[in-house]
Design a protein around this motif. Structure first.
Motif, PDB file in Angstrom:
ATOM      1  N   ASN A  43      66.262  50.597  32.939  1.00  0.00           N
ATOM      2  CA  ASN A  43      66.990  51.750  32.411  1.00  0.00           C
ATOM      3  C   ASN A  43      67.628  52.558  33.542  1.00  0.00           C
ATOM      4  OD1 ASN A  43      67.550  53.648  30.058  1.00  0.00           O
ATOM      5  ND2 ASN A  43      66.419  55.013  31.404  1.00  0.00           N
ATOM      6  N   GLU A  44      66.885  52.765  34.620  1.00  0.00           N
ATOM      7  CA  GLU A  44      67.412  53.534  35.746  1.00  0.00           C
ATOM      8  C   GLU A  44      68.535  52.785  36.462  1.00  0.00           C
ATOM      9  OE1 GLU A  44      66.210  56.739  36.725  1.00  0.00           O
ATOM     10  OE2 GLU A  44      65.362  56.549  34.726  1.00  0.00           O
ATOM     11  N   PHE A  47      72.150  53.014  34.667  1.00  0.00           N
ATOM     12  CA  PHE A  47      72.664  54.328  34.283  1.00  0.00           C
ATOM     13  C   PHE A  47      74.190  54.301  34.173  1.00  0.00           C
ATOM     14  CE2 PHE A  47      69.050  56.824  33.859  1.00  0.00           C
ATOM     15  CZ  PHE A  47      69.391  58.155  33.705  1.00  0.00           C
ATOM     16  N   ASN A 187      70.193  56.547  29.348  1.00  0.00           N
ATOM     17  CA  ASN A 187      70.618  56.295  30.733  1.00  0.00           C
ATOM     18  C   ASN A 187      71.988  56.902  31.011  1.00  0.00           C
ATOM     19  OD1 ASN A 187      71.901  54.530  29.022  1.00  0.00           O
ATOM     20  ND2 ASN A 187      71.825  52.778  30.397  1.00  0.00           N
TER      21      ASN A 187
END
Length: 805
Positions: A43-44, A47, A187
């Motif tokens: 998820n990070e 982004f 995100n």
């Protein structure tokens, strides 16, 4: 054949419930941790990738040189006129979107909420493709005083009613709701509850005037997040080459402080830009994501090592089974397939339980990370097949060594003697040492991070924020209520003794909050007209007293000197050093076209996190609008609620239609360390889990060893061995392995800790006691893991172990 393998595997799992439980539980927890962490990292790492032209969107940042050491500083914001200049010069080649950020009171009827409010114009939806539930993208921000709100905020303030056309009071101005945005993806770097159009200076509290002609706009003001889409044909490299020409064409000489330059950062990299000040949302460190991924892999490896160790240690229990199979004609490949089938079956079962555990702990994990973590990458059909394949590979990996090693038994060796004891012990010891190298590294890392956070919180700041309450007056000042603000401040001062308030001050900024006014300061009489960027803020004559700040030389502001209001300034020691003044009092400087005389030098204070060095500061007298944003009161520690009740009552008397907005300065300052505290909490949680799994494996291993040495223990007890003797018998070898693991981990942890601490301007040291404490903790874990099994064996009746001999 496969069904026969499965049948035997299930039979062995049921027969050895303890070891099966340890293996399945360990793998399940390892897989759950692996899935949760990788979902978070995925998820990070992705982004802002959901935008249609995400790869073509860039943000512009500002670069200025530090006057102290010449190092470059990076700001995520740009001068307010920059978007206009870009549109003037590159119309048709790029699309430009601007964003201005504030936290403002948003009211409807009797309800008011402090919300994130962004200002922009119709170009916002040309660059970004956030989903609109209601409203037309091309016109939703066309009209003056329009507002687009998110779906969640619409439910909160309007319930089930249609919000379009409703009126919101934002910053005491009326805005009409023209659109509703779908909830932001988890995100997204851009997150707000309210987006307003910014057509004129009437909304100055929210945004600057974006429509002022570019050659007349204030280039000294920097609060704009500028985004550029290159879908029109121009390349980022071409725009980067044109930045110097654009600066020379539009920016006045006095605004070019510190050799100001601009740079481009891809939108999808913005989330990792930890070197920027004034990011819209806190960025995440790539090092942190790498560390988390390493922890996830470590947890999984520890789980697999537990499986291998227990399987290898139980070789004597399976040796006769293998010998009998080979006597009856089984080939080595068939025995290998049998063992691999058992490990793959355990792995698949663990995979199912692991994903179930990930689902159960998803919300607590999201609360821990402060991010809504989706598990959707694992639920698409192609990924589901990959997950199943991953489970099978995990089983093959975990069972590979037992399968290849145990299947090599020759029938005679299986029935006559134990084979390869030294080799088995060596492999087992290497695996145990590896586990505790990982455990020691994680434990040391947690201790170093915690020590740095405690150091930053307890480090001398140069002032005393405890028991200071700040009341925001920014909205009132900006809305032309200066006289009422004067009356409110005077009322608090007049009644402070009766209310238990020891000191009252007015200022533009508060320590721990943003000090975002940077001007080019020019020292008079130095022969150099080059501006030096410095933070300029405002305070009154009571500010230093209220916060317990000290003067190094000179005097404080004094209302009896009429010139203090317009001409006097106080600088800090850092500014004095950068200006090259040994005796600054009486010297002159200028900024923004105004000349000032230095009347005092304040001792340096940390107005922000200790991650950054102390900035050069200039303080002017707080007397006009935009310079009296906060009222600070130092209260007696007893009955703080009574003091707040007094302030709230006085506020309502002067501002009956405005919410009472206050905070404790200590809390505001502590909040600047939330990123480090979040990292510490996450790493501490999963490091503890990894250490627990290592202990669980050691518990299973000790159980096997106790079972194998039952008769030996019985003989020793008959010959007079005590419980401590038996405990020492099992503890000695394991403790030596743990000490070896700590010795290997210590230099690695020392190096990694020093590298991490280099990112802080003020930092603690990697003390030797950290490694001693790590060793003590891991040894305690060993004693807890093997103690129960050893004591149980030591207290057993030796007759039961020897009666069949």
């Amino acid at each position: 054949m496969i069904m026969n393998y499965l049948k035997i595997a299930i039979r062995n799992i049921r027969r050895n419930r303890l070891y099966s439980f340890i293996n399945i539980a360990g793998l399940s927890v390892g897989i759950a941790s692996f899935v949760l962490i990788l979902s978070y990292v995925y998820n990070e790492m992705n982004f802002d990738s959901f935008h249609k032209d995400a790869a073509d969107i860039y943000t512009i940042y500002s670069i200025s040189k530090s006057p102290g050491n010449g190092s470059e500083g990076y700001l995520a914001v740009t001068p307010d006129p920059l978007p206009n200049a870009l549109e003037n010069d590159f119309s048709g080649l790029i699309k430009v979107a601007r964003l201005f950020y504030s936290e403002l009171w948003v009211a409807h009827g009797q309800e008011a909420f402090k919300e994130k409010v962004y200002g922009s114009d119709e170009s916002f939806f040309d660059v970004f493709n956030f989903k609109l539930i209601e409203g037309r993208r091309r016109t939703v921000l066309d009209a003056p005083n329009s507002a687009v709100i998110t779906e969640g905020f619409a439910r909160k303030i309007f319930g089930t009613k249609d919000p379009v056309g409703k009126i919101l009071k934002i910053d005491n101005k009326n805005f009409s709701v023209t659109g509703v945005l779908a909830e932001f993806p988890p995100n997204s770097s851009i997150r707000f509850n309210v987006l307003v159009t910014a057509p004129s200076r009437t909304n100055a509290a929210i945004v600057p005037d974006i429509y002022t002609p570019v050659d007349a706009a204030p280039w000294n003001s920097s609060g704009t997040h500028t985004f550029v889409s290159f879908a029109g044909g121009m390349t980022p490299h071409e725009l980067q080459d044109d930045f110097p020409k654009l600066i020379a064409r539009y920016m006045p000489e006095d605004a070019r402080t510190g050799g100001l330059k601009f740079g481009l950062e891809p939108l999808m990299d913005l989330h990792f830009s930890t070197g920027f000040e004034y990011n819209m949302v806190p960025p995440v460190s790539p090092t942190f994501l790498f560390l988390l991924t390493t922890i996830a892999i470590s947890i999984l490896l520890i789980s697999c090592v537990n499986f291998m160790n227990i399987s290898v240690s139980r070789h004597s229990e399976r040796a006769r089974e293998i010998g009998m199979r080979k006597v009856l004609g089984a080939q080595r490949s068939q025995v290998m397939r049998q063992f691999l089938c058992e490990s793959v079956l355990m792995s698949i079962v663990s995979l199912v339980f692991g994903i179930g555990l990930a689902e159960v702990f998803l919300n607590p994990f999201s609360d821990l990370t402060g991010t809504q973590v989706p598990l959707y990458p694992f639920y698409t059909f192609p990924n589901f097949l990959l997950v199943l394949g991953f489970g099978a590979l995990l089983g093959i990996f975990a069972g590979s060594y037992p399968a290849f090693f145990l299947s090599a038994y020759r029938p005679v060796e299986a029935f006559v003697k134990q084979s390869g004891t030294r080799n088995r012990t060596t492999v087992r010891n290497i695996l145990v040492v590896g586990q505790f190298v990982i455990a020691a590294l994680l434990t040391t890392g947690v201790l170093i991070i915690s020590k740095q956070i405690d150091f930053m919180k307890d480090h001398g700041l140069g002032f005393h924020p405890d028991n200071v309450v700040a009341v925001s007056m920014e909205d009132q000042e900006n809305n032309g209520q200066g006289q009422i603000v004067d009356a409110f401040v005077n009322s608090v001062i007049e009644n402070k003794s009766a209310a238990g308030i020891t000191s009252v001050a007015v200022s533009e900024n508060i320590p721990g909050d943003h000090f975002n006014n940077t001007f080019g300061v020019i020292p008079t009489g130095t022969g150099s007209g080059k501006p030096i960027p410095m933070v300029v803020s405002s305070m009154d004559e009571n500010f230093m007293k209220t916060y317990g700040m000290e003067l190094a030389e000179g005097r404080d502001f004094d209302p009896k000197y009429g010139s203090d209001k317009y001409e006097a300034v106080i600088i800090n020691q850092s500014a004095s050093r950068i200006l090259g003044w040994k005796n600054p009092v009486g010297k002159e400087l200028s900024y923004n076209g105004e000349h000032h005389t230095v009347i005092g030098v304040m001792r340096d204070i940390n107005i922000a996190s200790l991650r950054n060095a102390i900035q050069p500061m200039v303080y002017r007298y707080a007397w006009g609008s935009y310079e009296r944003n906060f009222l600070s009161v130092r209260v007696e520690p007893s009955c703080v609620s009574d003091k707040l009740a007094f302030l709230r009552s006085d506020w309502k008397r002067f501002f009956p239609n405005s919410p009472f907005d206050y905070f404790f300065v200590k809390d505001k300052y502590s909040a600047s360390y939330q990123p480090e505290e979040k990292i510490d909490t996450i790493i501490e949680a999963f490091s503890s889990l990894a250490i627990f799994l290592a202990g669980l494996g050691l518990f299973g291993l000790s159980s096997v060893r106790v079972t194998q040495r039952t008769k030996e223990i019985g003989v020793r007890k008959v010959l007079g061995a005590t419980i401590p003797d038996i405990l020492g018998l099992f503890a000695k070898e394991s403790m030596l392995l743990v000490l070896a693991g700590n010795l290997i981990a210590a230099p690695i942890a020392w190096y990694a800790g020093h590298r991490w601490l280099e990112g802080f301007a003020y930092r603690t040291e990697v003390s030797p006691w950290i490694f001693v404490l790590t060793t003590v903790l891991t040894l305690a874990l060993v004693l807890a893991a093997i103690g129960f099994q050893a004591i149980k064996a030591a207290t057993a009746n030796p007759v039961r172990a020897l009666r069949y001999e």
